[in-house]
Design an enzyme around this catalytic site. Structure first.
Site, short mmCIF file in Angstrom:
data_model
loop_
_atom_site.label_atom_id
_atom_site.label_comp_id
_atom_site.label_asym_id
_atom_site.label_seq_id
_atom_site.Cartn_x
_atom_site.Cartn_y
_atom_site.Cartn_z
N ASN A 213 0.85 -1.20 0.00
CA ASN A 213 0.00 0.00 0.00
C ASN A 213 0.88 1.24 0.00
O ASN A 213 2.10 1.15 -0.01
CB ASN A 213 -0.95 -0.03 1.21
CG ASN A 213 -0.18 -0.15 2.51
OD1 ASN A 213 0.63 0.71 2.84
ND2 ASN A 213 -0.42 -1.21 3.26
N LYS A 292 7.63 -17.43 -11.20
CA LYS A 292 6.98 -16.22 -11.71
C LYS A 292 5.73 -16.60 -12.52
O LYS A 292 5.80 -17.50 -13.38
CB LYS A 292 7.97 -15.47 -12.60
CG LYS A 292 7.46 -14.14 -13.08
CD LYS A 292 8.48 -13.45 -13.97
CE LYS A 292 7.85 -12.24 -14.63
NZ LYS A 292 8.63 -11.75 -15.74
N ASP A 309 -4.67 -9.86 12.74
CA ASP A 309 -4.81 -8.46 13.17
C ASP A 309 -3.91 -8.27 14.39
O ASP A 309 -4.28 -8.61 15.52
CB ASP A 309 -6.28 -8.14 13.50
CG ASP A 309 -6.49 -6.66 13.71
OD1 ASP A 309 -5.59 -5.99 14.28
OD2 ASP A 309 -7.55 -6.15 13.30
N PHE A 325 -4.27 3.14 15.04
CA PHE A 325 -4.51 4.21 14.07
C PHE A 325 -5.69 3.81 13.21
O PHE A 325 -5.92 2.62 12.99
CB PHE A 325 -3.27 4.44 13.19
CG PHE A 325 -2.30 5.41 13.79
CD1 PHE A 325 -1.48 5.03 14.83
CD2 PHE A 325 -2.20 6.71 13.31
CE1 PHE A 325 -0.57 5.93 15.40
CE2 PHE A 325 -1.31 7.62 13.86
CZ PHE A 325 -0.49 7.23 14.91
N LYS A 339 -13.72 1.04 15.93
CA LYS A 339 -12.47 0.26 16.02
C LYS A 339 -11.92 0.25 17.45
O LYS A 339 -11.40 -0.76 17.91
CB LYS A 339 -11.40 0.87 15.09
CG LYS A 339 -11.41 0.24 13.72
CD LYS A 339 -10.49 0.92 12.74
CE LYS A 339 -11.09 0.76 11.35
NZ LYS A 339 -10.39 1.48 10.31
N LYS A 343 -11.67 -3.48 18.86
CA LYS A 343 -10.34 -4.05 19.10
C LYS A 343 -9.91 -3.94 20.56
O LYS A 343 -8.83 -4.39 20.93
CB LYS A 343 -9.30 -3.37 18.20
CG LYS A 343 -9.59 -3.54 16.70
CD LYS A 343 -8.37 -3.24 15.84
CE LYS A 343 -8.74 -3.23 14.37
NZ LYS A 343 -7.60 -3.41 13.48
N1 CTP Z 1 -3.72 -3.38 12.10
C1 CTP Z 1 -2.96 -4.44 12.56
N2 CTP Z 1 -2.96 -5.62 11.89
C2 CTP Z 1 -3.68 -5.79 10.76
C3 CTP Z 1 -4.46 -4.70 10.29
C4 CTP Z 1 -4.45 -3.51 10.98
O1 CTP Z 1 -2.28 -4.30 13.58
N3 CTP Z 1 -3.66 -6.92 10.13
C5 CTP Z 1 -3.75 -2.12 12.87
C6 CTP Z 1 -3.14 -0.93 12.18
O2 CTP Z 1 -1.78 -0.79 12.50
C7 CTP Z 1 -3.97 0.22 12.73
C8 CTP Z 1 -5.34 -0.39 12.92
O3 CTP Z 1 -5.11 -1.78 13.04
O4 CTP Z 1 -3.49 0.63 14.00
C9 CTP Z 1 -6.25 -0.15 11.76
O5 CTP Z 1 -7.41 -0.85 11.96
P1 CTP Z 1 -8.17 -1.61 10.78
O6 CTP Z 1 -9.50 -2.00 11.29
O7 CTP Z 1 -7.36 -2.70 10.23
O8 CTP Z 1 -8.25 -0.47 9.76
P2 CTP Z 1 -8.43 -0.66 8.26
O9 CTP Z 1 -7.33 -1.48 7.66
O10 CTP Z 1 -8.62 0.71 7.73
O11 CTP Z 1 -9.74 -1.56 8.26
P3 CTP Z 1 -11.18 -1.30 7.71
O12 CTP Z 1 -11.06 -1.74 6.32
O13 CTP Z 1 -12.03 -2.14 8.57
O14 CTP Z 1 -11.45 0.17 7.86
#
Ligand code: CTP
Length: 403
Positions: A213, A292, A309, A325, A339, A343
């Site tokens: 990303n 590949k 997560d 975040f 969130k 979480k």
């Molecule tokens: N995060 C994490 N591990 C993951 C995904 C996210 O630790 N596999 C953490 C990120 O570092 C951030 C937070 O979770 O602190 C973001 O939450 P998340 O719900 O994953 O946000 P998005 O990816 O934006 O998810 P959504 O699509 O539900 O908005």
């Protein structure tokens, strides 16, 4: 009550001495107010030749003090009260003459008298022609001030109002503000161990391709740097970025979400605070092709599976102060609150992405939420925002008494 944003809630006397850089004092005062500081301005008589007290009065929201023996001003707030009122005195610009007078302990106008009468920390931002700055008299005067604990901020190098180029320019208001922020950040996390994740992760598709990303890692790195400046021992688990490891921080480089989860699990036990700033991939290819992938077919489907997560796991398995975040394009507060609860976090820092903010940008603005509370951190460069976030985290962490 300590401020939650470093400068916010602090009482700052801005001293303005005579010099062309006095025009920048207007911006400095504006920014200090914007950052939540209470500001009172003291000008030397020659400073009033460069910028009017009226301008600084309007920007500071308080009458400007110019004379030591002004009965009206002394009746409202005398120089001793002003000296006691200040949490910090910042003299910007500080002319060679002002520096000479203060280094000799003179008290022949309001500003120098105030500097002698205050017990608040004194910050001095020199601004003068490069030859005046380099003069042994000025250099000696500055060493005397430093030996006394006065903090010299700058000067910067560059083009000068006199047409010359060299050292002597006043630091920009933003840098001066940042220095005050660092000063007030100092020690708020002394004795704490902080674990930070930052950057993107990379999930391989085949030996040459991966999913990732736009995260640059700048916010997480700035958070790690600010935590170290606050006196914490900091471990930074970082996905692939171009950034240099901040001074005083231990970095563990990882690539995938699984690597990051493993590194975090290995470190989190010995930490007090976990700050999850990484943009962890939510999905990874179910299997990584050994060779590949060739473009034989017109369409290609990738099957993805959820990654672990990391943040949710830490929050549920470890009794650590946990900060997440949330980067959102809309419904910022609602999604972030969701969130926070889902979480089981202690705090969440939510930001809008887009319009020069958030991902890969230099600036950010945050809405920070916790159970029963909220604080907005204004748009600024990520280092400034990070310092404010760390101040807030320290405050909430100490308030909760979490181990
Ligand atoms: N995060 C994490 N591990 C993951 C995904 C996210 O630790 N596999 C953490 C990120 O570092 C951030 C937070 O979770 O602190 C973001 O939450 P998340 O719900 O994953 O946000 P998005 O990816 O934006 O998810 P959504 O699509 O539900 O908005």
């Amino acid at each position: 009550m300590p401020s939650v944003t470093g400068v916010s809630g602090r009482r700052v006397v801005v001293g303005v001495s005579g010099g062309i850089a006095a025009y920048k004092s207007a911006e400095l005062v504006r920014r200090l107010r914007q950052a939540g500081a209470e500001v009172r301005v003291v000008m030397t008589p020659s400073a009033t030749e460069f910028i009017t007290p009226l301008t600084l009065q309007a920007l500071s929201g308080n009458p400007v003090h110019t004379h030591l023996l002004d009965p009206a001003a002394e009746a409202a707030m005398g120089h001793i009260e002003l000296a006691r009122w200040a949490d910090a005195v910042l003299v910007a610009p500080a002319s060679a003459n002002y520096i000479a007078r203060i280094s000799h302990g003179l008290a022949d106008d309001l500003l120098t008298t105030l500097c002698l009468a205050t017990q608040a920390p004194l910050f001095v931002a020199p601004a003068m022609n490069r030859v005046m700055w380099a003069h042994p008299a000025t250099q000696q005067n500055c060493s005397v001030l430093q030996q006394r604990g006065v903090q010299l901020l700058g000067p910067a190098e560059g083009e000068q109002a006199c047409g010359e180029t060299g050292a002597g320019r006043m630091l920009e208001p933003e840098a001066l503000l940042a220095s005050l922020g660092v000063y007030w950040l100092h020690g708020v996390l002394a004795g704490c161990r902080v674990l930070v994740t930052a950057g993107p992760t990379r999930e391989s598709i085949d030996p040459v391709r991966y999913i990732t990303n736009h995260s640059s890692g700048k916010m997480g790195y700035a958070v790690a740097e600010a935590a170290a400046a606050a006196g914490a021992e900091v471990v930074l688990v970082s996905g692939p970025t171009e950034l240099a490891c901040p001074e005083g921080v231990t970095r563990i480089a990882v690539e995938t979400a699984a690597n990051m989860a493993e590194a975090v699990q290995a470190q989190v036990e010995r930490c007090n605070i976990f700050i999850s700033a990484a943009a962890v991939a939510d999905y990874r290819p179910l299997s990584v092709e050994a060779k590949k992938i060739k473009k034989h077919s017109p369409e290609l489907s990738l099957q993805l599976e959820r990654t672990e997560d990391i943040l949710a796991i830490v929050a549920s398995q470890h009794d650590r102060f946990t900060v997440g975040f949330a980067a959102e394009t809309d419904n910022l507060e609602q999604y972030a609150r969701d969130k926070l609860a889902r979480k089981g976090l202690d705090m969440i820092a939510a930001n809008l992405v887009g319009a020069g903010l958030g991902f890969n940008a230099d600036d950010n603005a945050l809405t920070v939420l916790w159970q029963g509370g909220k604080q907005y951190i204004e748009r600024a460069d990520k280092k400034t925002v990070a310092r404010q976030l760390i101040t807030l985290i320290a405050e909430r962490y100490h308030a909760q008494g979490t181990s």
